[in-house]
Design a protein around this motif. Structure first.
Motif, PDB file in Angstrom:
ATOM      1  N   ARG A  19       1.090  -1.387   0.010  1.00 60.41           N
ATOM      2  CA  ARG A  19       0.223  -0.147  -0.156  1.00 60.41           C
ATOM      3  C   ARG A  19       1.637   1.486  -0.149  1.00 60.41           C
ATOM      4  N   PRO A  20       0.417   2.254  -0.506  1.00 60.35           N
ATOM      5  CA  PRO A  20       0.966   3.261  -0.803  1.00 60.35           C
ATOM      6  C   PRO A  20       0.999   3.973   1.286  1.00 60.35           C
ATOM      7  N   SER A  21       2.107   4.507   0.735  1.00 60.75           N
ATOM      8  CA  SER A  21       2.229   5.323   2.467  1.00 60.75           C
ATOM      9  C   SER A  21       1.638   6.350   2.953  1.00 60.75           C
ATOM     10  N   ASP A  22       1.318   7.412   1.746  1.00 63.33           N
ATOM     11  CA  ASP A  22       0.521   8.068   2.258  1.00 63.33           C
ATOM     12  C   ASP A  22      -1.706   8.096   1.977  1.00 63.33           C
ATOM     13  N   ASN A  23      -1.497   7.093   2.144  1.00 67.07           N
ATOM     14  CA  ASN A  23      -2.684   6.166   2.176  1.00 67.07           C
ATOM     15  C   ASN A  23      -3.360   5.618   3.524  1.00 67.07           C
ATOM     16  N   PRO A  24      -3.971   7.042   4.742  1.00 68.15           N
ATOM     17  CA  PRO A  24      -3.647   6.790   6.182  1.00 68.15           C
ATOM     18  C   PRO A  24      -5.087   5.414   6.450  1.00 68.15           C
ATOM     19  N   LEU A  25      -4.275   4.857   7.732  1.00 66.50           N
ATOM     20  CA  LEU A  25      -5.116   3.693   7.778  1.00 66.50           C
ATOM     21  C   LEU A  25      -6.663   3.974   8.728  1.00 66.50           C
ATOM     22  N   ILE A  26      -7.009   3.149   9.254  1.00 61.52           N
ATOM     23  CA  ILE A  26      -8.501   3.311   9.687  1.00 61.52           C
ATOM     24  C   ILE A  26      -8.240   2.271  11.222  1.00 61.52           C
ATOM     25  N   VAL A  27      -8.349   3.335  12.716  1.00 63.08           N
ATOM     26  CA  VAL A  27      -8.253   3.167  13.864  1.00 63.08           C
ATOM     27  C   VAL A  27      -9.660   2.169  14.437  1.00 63.08           C
ATOM     28  N   GLU A  42       2.720   7.873  13.084  1.00 64.08           N
ATOM     29  CA  GLU A  42       2.504   8.826  11.782  1.00 64.08           C
ATOM     30  C   GLU A  42       1.995   8.520  10.826  1.00 64.08           C
ATOM     31  N   ARG A  43       2.910   7.199  11.137  1.00 67.75           N
ATOM     32  CA  ARG A  43       2.581   6.049   9.447  1.00 67.75           C
ATOM     33  C   ARG A  43       0.343   5.822   9.477  1.00 67.75           C
ATOM     34  N   VAL A  44      -0.033   5.847  10.836  1.00 70.26           N
ATOM     35  CA  VAL A  44      -1.370   5.475  10.001  1.00 70.26           C
ATOM     36  C   VAL A  44      -2.017   6.627   9.977  1.00 70.26           C
ATOM     37  N   THR A  45      -2.155   8.086  10.449  1.00 70.37           N
ATOM     38  CA  THR A  45      -2.379   9.001   9.446  1.00 70.37           C
ATOM     39  C   THR A  45      -1.507   9.640   8.243  1.00 70.37           C
ATOM     40  N   ALA A  46      -0.663   8.866   7.940  1.00 73.21           N
ATOM     41  CA  ALA A  46       0.346   9.363   6.856  1.00 73.21           C
ATOM     42  C   ALA A  46       0.395  10.944   7.240  1.00 73.21           C
ATOM     43  N   GLY A  47       0.887  10.873   8.284  1.00 71.40           N
ATOM     44  CA  GLY A  47       0.982  12.540   8.678  1.00 71.40           C
ATOM     45  C   GLY A  47       0.217  13.790   8.652  1.00 71.40           C
ATOM     46  N   GLY A  66     -19.983  -6.660   3.361  1.00 68.15           N
ATOM     47  CA  GLY A  66     -19.360  -6.760   1.711  1.00 68.15           C
ATOM     48  C   GLY A  66     -18.902  -5.613   1.456  1.00 68.15           C
ATOM     49  N   VAL A  67     -19.539  -4.811   1.714  1.00 64.44           N
ATOM     50  CA  VAL A  67     -18.457  -3.573   1.524  1.00 64.44           C
ATOM     51  C   VAL A  67     -18.226  -2.645   2.298  1.00 64.44           C
ATOM     52  N   GLU A  68     -17.152  -1.815   2.172  1.00 64.92           N
ATOM     53  CA  GLU A  68     -15.962  -1.093   2.988  1.00 64.92           C
ATOM     54  C   GLU A  68     -17.139   0.204   3.901  1.00 64.92           C
ATOM     55  N   SER A  69     -16.421   0.598   5.345  1.00 63.42           N
ATOM     56  CA  SER A  69     -17.366   1.082   6.096  1.00 63.42           C
ATOM     57  C   SER A  69     -17.761   2.333   5.363  1.00 63.42           C
ATOM     58  N   THR A  70     -18.357   2.822   5.587  1.00 66.24           N
ATOM     59  CA  THR A  70     -18.564   4.647   5.255  1.00 66.24           C
ATOM     60  C   THR A  70     -17.928   5.909   6.119  1.00 66.24           C
ATOM     61  N   VAL A  71     -16.671   6.373   5.214  1.00 66.42           N
ATOM     62  CA  VAL A  71     -16.029   7.108   5.569  1.00 66.42           C
ATOM     63  C   VAL A  71     -16.311   8.395   5.307  1.00 66.42           C
ATOM     64  N   VAL A  72     -16.570   9.363   6.834  1.00 71.20           N
ATOM     65  CA  VAL A  72     -17.364  10.402   6.987  1.00 71.20           C
ATOM     66  C   VAL A  72     -16.207  12.015   7.975  1.00 71.20           C
ATOM     67  N   PRO A 117     -13.782  18.675   2.185  1.00 73.73           N
ATOM     68  CA  PRO A 117     -12.595  17.543   2.607  1.00 73.73           C
ATOM     69  C   PRO A 117     -12.287  15.864   2.240  1.00 73.73           C
ATOM     70  N   ARG A 118     -11.271  15.474   1.374  1.00 71.60           N
ATOM     71  CA  ARG A 118     -11.059  14.572   0.529  1.00 71.60           C
ATOM     72  C   ARG A 118     -10.373  13.032   1.303  1.00 71.60           C
ATOM     73  N   SER A 119     -10.682  12.518   0.986  1.00 77.55           N
ATOM     74  CA  SER A 119      -9.848  10.983   1.566  1.00 77.55           C
ATOM     75  C   SER A 119      -9.054  10.855   0.881  1.00 77.55           C
ATOM     76  N   PRO A 120      -7.385  10.407   1.022  1.00 80.49           N
ATOM     77  CA  PRO A 120      -6.580  10.397   0.224  1.00 80.49           C
ATOM     78  C   PRO A 120      -7.188   9.364  -0.391  1.00 80.49           C
ATOM     79  N   GLY A 121      -7.973   8.198  -0.178  1.00 84.45           N
ATOM     80  CA  GLY A 121      -7.733   6.991  -0.822  1.00 84.45           C
ATOM     81  C   GLY A 121      -8.651   7.238  -1.632  1.00 84.45           C
ATOM     82  N   VAL A 122      -8.940   7.909  -2.668  1.00 85.64           N
ATOM     83  CA  VAL A 122     -10.159   7.832  -3.020  1.00 85.64           C
ATOM     84  C   VAL A 122      -8.903   7.711  -4.671  1.00 85.64           C
TER      85      VAL A 122
END
Ligand code: TXA
Ligand code: MG
Length: 355
Positions: free
Chosen positions: A59-67, A111-116, A180-186, A233-238
């Motif tokens: 995974r690209p390191s600039d895409n943050p993770l959900i805790v 900081e790796r979780v939040t991609a900074g 079957g599909v991922e969570s809604t991110v808001v 606001p946008r999500s880096p993942g998109v």
């Protein structure tokens, strides 16, 4: 690095939860079921564990993770503030498929979780195994979907092993996932609930929960070339291609079901005449009538939740069967249909045949 990947079957989950929790606490990475898709977890405070998640997925390191947390009370330790509207959403949706992007408390996670970024995405999953595992580990658990980057998210333990065997410490098998599909991110900003990624919690449910206190804004459209980036606001993942099957894919939509069947079959025949192996993803009512190299029923037309549950497994099956071109019936975009169509559009690179 090659690891031995443990597999804990559904009939040995007590032992699985115990061993997987110990692995997480020791800096390991293990996959587990949630109500949406399987996640690949690691201790969110441990930079090495988080680095192993990114490495295993590619995974690209600039895409943050959900805790992932075992209970809503723990969110206060991760967020520097929680507004009344955010609190209301937590009460209404947790445990469940809603991820809230909150201002991060300095030092709470690697900081790796939040991609900074200065925000952290948080959710409390509704799956019993997930919550037992997180509670037993004693860690906030950073967990992206447990697939290789770019592959469809896993909805079964077998999908996780297909992608990640030898790259992770283990997988807890809880059977097929429910949504079957991922969570809604808001992200909540000034009384507006911005949907960064549609998912298991629907826009209708969000609107109902917000009531008078909030306005729900749909996912922002990507900026067109030459235009300024949108301010919402946008999500880096998109920005990454997601859920891509090996073959090409197109969605077929029509206002009339008869026209839909005709147009889809015609497109399938054209591709097959060009020598391509064609797969069709359709509602059960139509699936029996189609001719192609693989026809997969996604459930009754009136039950988009069944199609959401079945989509990723169907995309993987098309890959396995050597399908070179997938044609999928479009679904109405209300309720879970919005997330379903969002994922279909991503899988198809936005290719839609509208008749
Ligand atoms: O249902 C789910 O959400 C699953 C299960 C395992 O919980 N997880 C999941 O994680 O789908 P992942 O990593 O595949 O997707 C996380 C999404 C990405 O689009 C990422 O960019 C976004 O959440 N995200 C994470 N942290 C964010 C942040 N601080 N700000 C904005 N977007 C964020
Ligand atoms: Mg993912």
């Amino acid at each position: 690095m090659t690891l031995h990947t443990s597999y804990w079957p559904p009939e040995r989950t007590d032992e699985g939860v115990r061993e997987a929790a110990a692995a997480l606490a020791a800096g390991g990475v293990v996959a587990f079921p949630t109500e949406t898709v399987y996640g690949l977890g690691g201790d969110a405070r441990n930079a090495d564990a988080v680095a192993r998640i990114f490495a295993a997925k590619g995974r690209p390191s600039d895409n943050p993770l959900i805790v992932h947390l075992a209970s809503a009370e723990e969110a206060a330790a991760l967020a520097s503030s929680i507004s009344p509207l955010e609190r209301k959403l937590m009460e209404r949706f947790w445990p469940g498929p809603l991820t809230l992007v909150l201002p991060v408390r300095a030092g709470a996670v690697s900081e790796r979780v939040t991609a900074g970024l200065d925000t952290v995405a948080v959710r409390v999953p509704a799956h019993e195994l997930a919550r037992r595992l997180i509670a037993a580990s004693g860690c906030p658990v950073a967990a992206p979907s447990a697939n290789r980057s770019g592959r469809p998210s896993p909805t079964r333990a077998a999908h996780v092993l297909e992608d990640l065997a030898g790259r992770i410490d283990g997988v807890l098998d809880g059977g097929p996932t429910g949504i079957g599909v991922e969570s809604t991110v808001v992200r909540v900003l000034g009384g507006e609930i911005h949907v960064l990624r549609p998912g298991g919690a629907t826009a209708e449910q969000l609107r109902e929960a917000a009531g008078e206190d909030g306005v729900v804004k749909a996912e922002p459209a990507a900026a067109k070339e030459g235009e300024a980036a949108p301010e919402a606001p946008r999500s880096p993942g998109v920005k990454y291609t997601h859920y891509a099957p090996k073959g090409d894919m197109a969605i077929v939509t029509a206002s009339d079901p008869g026209r839909l069947r005709e147009a889809l079959q015609q497109a399938a025949d054209t591709e097959r005449a060009r020598g391509r192996r064609v797969g069709i993803l359709a509602c059960d009512e139509h699936a029996g009538a189609y001719r192609a190299d693989a026809v997969l029923g996604l459930g009754p037309r009136a039950k988009p939740e069944r199609a959401a549950q079945a989509l990723y497994a169907a995309l993987r099956e098309c890959d396995e069967r050597g399908i070179e071109f997938i044609l999928a019936e479009g679904y109405p975009e209300d309720g879970i249909g919005a997330a379903l169509m969002n994922r279909m559009r991503k899988a198809s690179g936005g290719r839609v045949i509208a008749v």
